[in-house]
Design an enzyme around this catalytic site. Structure first.
Site, PDB file in Angstrom:
ATOM      1  N   ASP A 275       0.979  -1.290   0.040  1.00  0.00           N
ATOM      2  CA  ASP A 275      -0.050  -0.062   0.195  1.00  0.00           C
ATOM      3  C   ASP A 275       0.895   1.255   0.013  1.00  0.00           C
ATOM      4  O   ASP A 275       0.703   1.962   0.813  1.00  0.00           O
ATOM      5  CB  ASP A 275      -1.038   0.052   1.137  1.00  0.00           C
ATOM      6  CG  ASP A 275      -2.104   1.165   1.364  1.00  0.00           C
ATOM      7  OD1 ASP A 275      -2.423   1.478  -0.006  1.00  0.00           O
ATOM      8  OD2 ASP A 275      -2.514   1.730   2.308  1.00  0.00           O
ATOM      9  N   LYS A 304      -2.559   4.219  -6.320  1.00  0.00           N
ATOM     10  CA  LYS A 304      -3.227   5.194  -6.144  1.00  0.00           C
ATOM     11  C   LYS A 304      -3.302   6.141  -7.475  1.00  0.00           C
ATOM     12  O   LYS A 304      -2.299   6.114  -8.487  1.00  0.00           O
ATOM     13  CB  LYS A 304      -1.963   6.187  -5.373  1.00  0.00           C
ATOM     14  CG  LYS A 304      -1.348   5.424  -4.096  1.00  0.00           C
ATOM     15  CD  LYS A 304      -2.603   5.230  -3.103  1.00  0.00           C
ATOM     16  CE  LYS A 304      -1.977   4.395  -1.922  1.00  0.00           C
ATOM     17  NZ  LYS A 304      -2.818   4.057  -0.944  1.00  0.00           N
TER      18      LYS A 304
END
Length: 348
Positions: A275, A304
């Site tokens: 992440d 993202k």
């Protein structure tokens, strides 16, 4: 007004991305329609097709990234009399077959949430009326489609039907998860939701077992490592930043101070999770390297997204990952409820 097409729910603000995805994938499947969007509404109808059932089969819910829920649109019922909303809905459902359950919902938008009370109360009145008319079974029948009534206003609703094998099993497409008091960060909910939404019950049981090994790239403060550790997976938590005490107290996490884009495991691992806040193409390429080199069997990672052309970036990054992974993979991607400007990807 009867209609035919699809109705999909999404994160409010991502209607253009969902519309672009539906339009592109429908066209590739040979269906020519159009998406109708309203910014921050939380839903997108896809209209103008001759055979909504065929389109729905061509675009399985599991393959859609920005759709929390995918339904076959049946009717747009506007101008209802608040004193009798039931009659026009029953008229619109005439000839549409029988359903095994009814969900009365509202969009997951600021305006839609104000309709939550109406949706509950109306559902309590609508269900017995539909059962009495024979449009819905007396008891929940999972072999039949599920009827969705999406309340857009006190006098306006969209009617849609869900194939339970090709739709989200949660109202509004959102699983309800609670943050754990010991979780190092709220990001733990993202991995919890990913495991729930991107894997089946049987896959979770088979793919995540005590004693397995994993790497968590960009781990600090340890939310994702903690989720795996609770399942008795041994984790290499790779990050130059500090880890939370609640993560390290699990006893199965080893903190490695290193750059997640450079570190490689001493031996092949069962899982990779990631992440990291980095450009999606860079993350996708690094994830592909792990599979190409045989460093992991399965992975869950976030990409993202930029502020513009987010569907284009999503499609291109998933293609880049597939092209560079070096072997065929089962890839599933979705914008989860706990995601924001990002999508979550499973590969294995």
């Amino acid at each position: 007004m009867s209609t035919d097409g699809l109705l999909a729910y999404c994160r409010p603000g991502f209607e253009p991305e969902l519309a672009a995805e539906l339009s592109e994938r429908a066209a590739l499947a040979g269906f020519h329609g159009y998406a109708r969007t309203e910014r921050n509404s939380g839903y997108v109808p896809f209209l103008g097709v001759e055979d909504g059932a065929a389109l729905s089969r061509a675009l399985p819910w599991s393959s859609l990234v920005f759709a929390r829920q995918k339904l076959r649109l049946l009717a747009d019922v506007a101008g209802m009399d608040p004193k009798d909303r039931i009659t026009p809905i029953m008229e619109a459902l005439g000839g549409r077959g029988r359903h095994g359950e009814v969900w009365v919902e509202h969009p997951e938008s600021d305006e839609g949430k104000q309709l939550a009370g109406l949706a509950r109360a109306f559902g309590n009145a609508l269900r017995p009326a539909l059962r009495q008319r024979g449009l819905v079974t007396d008891k929940d029948e999972p072999r039949l489609p599920r009827l969705h009534v999406l309340m857009l206003a006190g006098d306006h609703a969209l009617l849609a039907s869900a194939d339970r094998n090709d739709a989200s099993p949660w109202p509004l497409g959102v699983p309800r998860l609670r943050a754990h008091a010991d979780a190092p960060s709220r990001s733990a909910l993202k991995l919890e939701e990913a495991l729930m939404c991107l894997l089946t019950d049987k896959e979770r049981e088979a793919f995540i077992q005590p004693g397995m090994t994993a790497a968590d790239l960009g781990a600090a403060p340890g939310g994702w490592s903690w989720v795996l550790a609770r399942r008795h997976v041994r984790v290499f938590a790779v990050d130059n930043g500090p880890m939370a005490a609640s993560a390290m107290d699990t006893g199965v996490i080893e903190h490695i101070r290193a750059d997640g884009f450079r570190w490689q495991p001493p031996k092949p691992l069962d899982w990779l999770v990631c992440d990291m806040v980095e450009s999606p193409s860079k993350v996708a390429a690094r994830m592909a390297t792990w599979f190409r080199e045989g460093w992991c069997k399965r992975a869950i990672f976030n990409l993202k997204l930029p502020m513009k052309k987010r569907w284009d970036e999503t499609r291109d990054c998933l293609q880049l990952f597939a092209d560079q992974a070096g072997r065929p993979l089962d890839v599933r991607a979705r914008q989860l409820y706990h995601d924001r400007e990002e999508i979550t990807v499973y590969a294995g």
